[in-house]
Write a protein that holds these residues in place. Structure first.
Motif, PDB file in Angstrom:
ATOM      1  N   ALA A 214       2.666  74.454  17.698  1.00  0.00           N
ATOM      2  CA  ALA A 214       3.650  73.388  17.896  1.00  0.00           C
ATOM      3  C   ALA A 214       3.181  72.102  17.217  1.00  0.00           C
ATOM      4  O   ALA A 214       3.982  71.351  16.645  1.00  0.00           O
ATOM      5  CB  ALA A 214       3.879  73.157  19.386  1.00  0.00           C
ATOM      6  N   ALA A 215       1.871  71.849  17.249  1.00  0.00           N
ATOM      7  CA  ALA A 215       1.335  70.660  16.583  1.00  0.00           C
ATOM      8  C   ALA A 215       1.465  70.792  15.066  1.00  0.00           C
ATOM      9  O   ALA A 215       1.772  69.825  14.362  1.00  0.00           O
ATOM     10  CB  ALA A 215      -0.123  70.442  16.986  1.00  0.00           C
ATOM     11  N   GLU A 216       1.231  72.018  14.589  1.00  0.00           N
ATOM     12  CA  GLU A 216       1.358  72.286  13.158  1.00  0.00           C
ATOM     13  C   GLU A 216       2.807  72.064  12.697  1.00  0.00           C
ATOM     14  O   GLU A 216       3.069  71.458  11.639  1.00  0.00           O
ATOM     15  CB  GLU A 216       0.964  73.757  12.929  1.00  0.00           C
ATOM     16  CG  GLU A 216       0.586  74.134  11.533  1.00  0.00           C
ATOM     17  CD  GLU A 216       0.402  75.655  11.424  1.00  0.00           C
ATOM     18  OE1 GLU A 216       0.896  76.220  10.440  1.00  0.00           O
ATOM     19  OE2 GLU A 216      -0.199  76.265  12.328  1.00  0.00           O
ATOM     20  N   ALA A 217       3.750  72.522  13.519  1.00  0.00           N
ATOM     21  CA  ALA A 217       5.168  72.318  13.208  1.00  0.00           C
ATOM     22  C   ALA A 217       5.491  70.822  13.222  1.00  0.00           C
ATOM     23  O   ALA A 217       6.199  70.315  12.341  1.00  0.00           O
ATOM     24  CB  ALA A 217       6.045  73.061  14.207  1.00  0.00           C
ATOM     25  N   ALA A 218       4.941  70.101  14.204  1.00  0.00           N
ATOM     26  CA  ALA A 218       5.203  68.656  14.296  1.00  0.00           C
ATOM     27  C   ALA A 218       4.697  67.941  13.048  1.00  0.00           C
ATOM     28  O   ALA A 218       5.343  67.021  12.529  1.00  0.00           O
ATOM     29  CB  ALA A 218       4.552  68.081  15.549  1.00  0.00           C
ATOM     30  N   ALA A 219       3.545  68.380  12.543  1.00  0.00           N
ATOM     31  CA  ALA A 219       2.988  67.746  11.343  1.00  0.00           C
ATOM     32  C   ALA A 219       3.938  67.931  10.156  1.00  0.00           C
ATOM     33  O   ALA A 219       4.130  67.018   9.343  1.00  0.00           O
ATOM     34  CB  ALA A 219       1.617  68.336  11.032  1.00  0.00           C
ATOM     35  N   MET A 263       0.131  67.886  19.789  1.00  0.00           N
ATOM     36  CA  MET A 263       1.369  67.497  19.119  1.00  0.00           C
ATOM     37  C   MET A 263       1.536  65.972  19.136  1.00  0.00           C
ATOM     38  O   MET A 263       1.882  65.354  18.126  1.00  0.00           O
ATOM     39  CB  MET A 263       2.541  68.156  19.842  1.00  0.00           C
ATOM     40  CG  MET A 263       3.885  67.849  19.252  1.00  0.00           C
ATOM     41  SD  MET A 263       5.200  68.244  20.410  1.00  0.00           S
ATOM     42  CE  MET A 263       5.188  70.000  20.369  1.00  0.00           C
ATOM     43  N   LEU A 264       1.256  65.376  20.281  1.00  0.00           N
ATOM     44  CA  LEU A 264       1.456  63.929  20.382  1.00  0.00           C
ATOM     45  C   LEU A 264       0.424  63.160  19.562  1.00  0.00           C
ATOM     46  O   LEU A 264       0.669  62.029  19.137  1.00  0.00           O
ATOM     47  CB  LEU A 264       1.457  63.498  21.846  1.00  0.00           C
ATOM     48  CG  LEU A 264       2.714  63.974  22.600  1.00  0.00           C
ATOM     49  CD1 LEU A 264       2.601  63.683  24.093  1.00  0.00           C
ATOM     50  CD2 LEU A 264       3.987  63.339  22.045  1.00  0.00           C
ATOM     51  N   LYS A 265      -0.711  63.804  19.322  1.00  0.00           N
ATOM     52  CA  LYS A 265      -1.706  63.185  18.440  1.00  0.00           C
ATOM     53  C   LYS A 265      -1.111  63.069  17.028  1.00  0.00           C
ATOM     54  O   LYS A 265      -1.220  62.028  16.380  1.00  0.00           O
ATOM     55  CB  LYS A 265      -2.968  64.050  18.431  1.00  0.00           C
ATOM     56  CG  LYS A 265      -4.158  63.345  17.872  1.00  0.00           C
ATOM     57  CD  LYS A 265      -5.446  64.082  18.212  1.00  0.00           C
ATOM     58  CE  LYS A 265      -6.577  63.496  17.380  1.00  0.00           C
ATOM     59  NZ  LYS A 265      -7.526  64.515  16.946  1.00  0.00           N
TER      60      LYS A 265
END
Ligand SMILES: *Cc1c(COP(=O)(O)O)cnc(C)c1O
Length: 420
Positions: A214-219, A263-265
């Motif tokens: 999810a963090a990768e997608a957010a990036a 993700m929020l990072k």
């Protein structure tokens, strides 16, 4: 704290023993805990507060996970928005007192009628999933003299490492548009007079346990927002979708604070509004399916406990081979002998099981609770085998509220007619 627990040998929902629910409303019956639903929503809000983004974020409950009016009403009162995938879900949200200004409309096949309905209601955003949908929405909006707020659902091509049926963000999925094509499609959207670009949306899958995808997608979404800004297209919100997993068995399901941290990072220091679309993680562990053992059958290879709930009531085991804990409601002093049972329903399909090879000390007439059934349970239920759908109750402290009465058989064919 668990909202479903044993007290004096009886499984309770909050302060209510489950045999009291069965005595009053019969079985099969879905039982939800109001406190558990509120705690799950609060987990998100507290996480967003802990990360310092509470005032620029909105939790939009994914209605398809459980669309019961009482549940929608509860989340509406807590301030939630809603993620819908049909005109029917929009009607439910409005009937439950939801704010249309907090509604996101996802889904790959929106009809003209659904677009008109959502424009008339004044929803917050259409999550557009294809080039053709952009053109259709533009036409419908112009005919209404309106400008439709849109985001494009981009497909970031990250592997969420979940079950293939609930993985949605790979290149091969039917959902969204490939992220490489997004800049071009956004330029087209910006030209169309019936559309107003407001956001970017992605949702990569369901029952996600690892927060990294999810963090990768957010990036990738953030990089796209910057690219669009350079093209003169301003993005007001980033919609990060739903998908956070829950514990069914022994999964290490993170709380919202830990799950959202990576993700929020990625999103820290940005100005956009942040939207989230959790479904399962808000309702899954807040509900169970209460069922009664009709018959025990002892075979040569296998033993069966035939219960009065079936795959039409809870489809996940048959559809995804999903595992749900199955617990006895009453634990008396002299339990019958323990055997390994397949817990099966009365439906004429071999796939009609709720659990397999469960070691349980059962007697005919016992009540069982199929746990973690709040998400994709009632919402996916059907009338297969002309079985009326189950009743639903919401427990609140010591109170039992019937939130949906059991269907009657007459209702099932009320719209049908024999040949003249
Ligand atoms: C299903 C769905 C969700 C919710 O998924 P969960 O795994 O239940 O959190 C959110 N957004 C979209 C677009 C969906 O299709």
């Amino acid at each position: 704290m668990s909202h479903f627990a044993l007290h004096d040998g009886l499984l309770h929902a909050e302060g209510v023993p489950l045999d009291a629910v069965a005595a009053r409303h019969g079985t099969p019956c879905y039982v939800y805990s109001r406190a558990a639903l509120m705690a799950a929503y609060d987990d998100y809000r507290s996480a967003l507060a802990a990360h310092g983004v509470a005032d620029r974020s909105l939790v939009c409950y994914a209605v398809k996970a459980n669309s019961s009016l009482a549940i929608l009403n509860l989340f509406a009162r807590l301030g939630a928005g809603f993620d819908i995938v049909s005109g029917g879900e929009l009607a439910r949200v409005l009937a439950a007192g939801g704010d249309p200004g907090k509604v996101l409309f996802s889904g790959v096949g929106k009809s003209r009628g659904e677009m008109e309905q959502a424009l008339a209601a004044g929803i917050r955003c259409f999550n557009v999933e294809s080039a053709s949908e952009l053109e259709r929405l533009n036409e419908v909006a112009r005919a209404h003299g309106a400008r439709a707020p849109i985001s494009l659902r981009v497909n970031p091509d990250v592997d969420p490492k979940t079950h293939p049926y609930i993985s949605t963000g790979l290149k091969t999925a039917k959902f969204g548009v490939p992220i490489e094509e997004a800049p071009h499609l956004y330029r087209r959207a910006a030209e169309l007079p019936g559309l107003k670009v407001v956001g970017i949306d992605c949702h990569i899958g369901s029952q996600l346990l690892d927060p990294a995808p999810a963090a990768e997608a957010a990036a990738k979404v953030v990089a796209l927002a910057d690219r669009l800004a350079a093209d003169g297209i301003a993005i007001e919100h980033l919609d990060l979708g739903g998908g956070k997993g829950i514990r069914y068995r022994d999964e290490n399901a993170l709380g919202a604070t830990d799950y959202l941290a990576p993700m929020l990072k990625v999103l820290s220091g940005r100005r956009e509004q942040l939207l989230f679309e959790p479904g399962r993680s808000l309702v899954g562990n807040a509900g169970l399916l209460l069922t009664r053992v009709e018959f025990l059958k002892y075979g040569t290879g296998k033993n069966f406990a035939v219960v009065d709930a079936a795959m039409n009531d809870l489809m996940r085991p048959a559809l995804y081979d999903a595992w749900h804990d199955i617990a006895k409601v009453s634990h008396g002093d002299t339990p019958p002998p323990t055997h390994s049972y397949d817990i099966v329903g009365p439906i004429c399909e071999s796939g009609d099981f709720l659990g397999q090879a469960r070691d349980l000390a059962l007697a005919e007439g016992d009540l069982l609770a199929v746990m973690s059934a709040g998400a994709y349970g009632m919402a996916m239920s059907s009338n297969y085998n002309t079985r009326p759908r189950a009743a639903e109750v919401m427990v609140d402290g010591d109170a039992i509220h019937l939130i949906r009465r059991r269907e009657s058989v007459a209702e099932l064919f009320a719209g049908e007619s024999p040949l003249p």
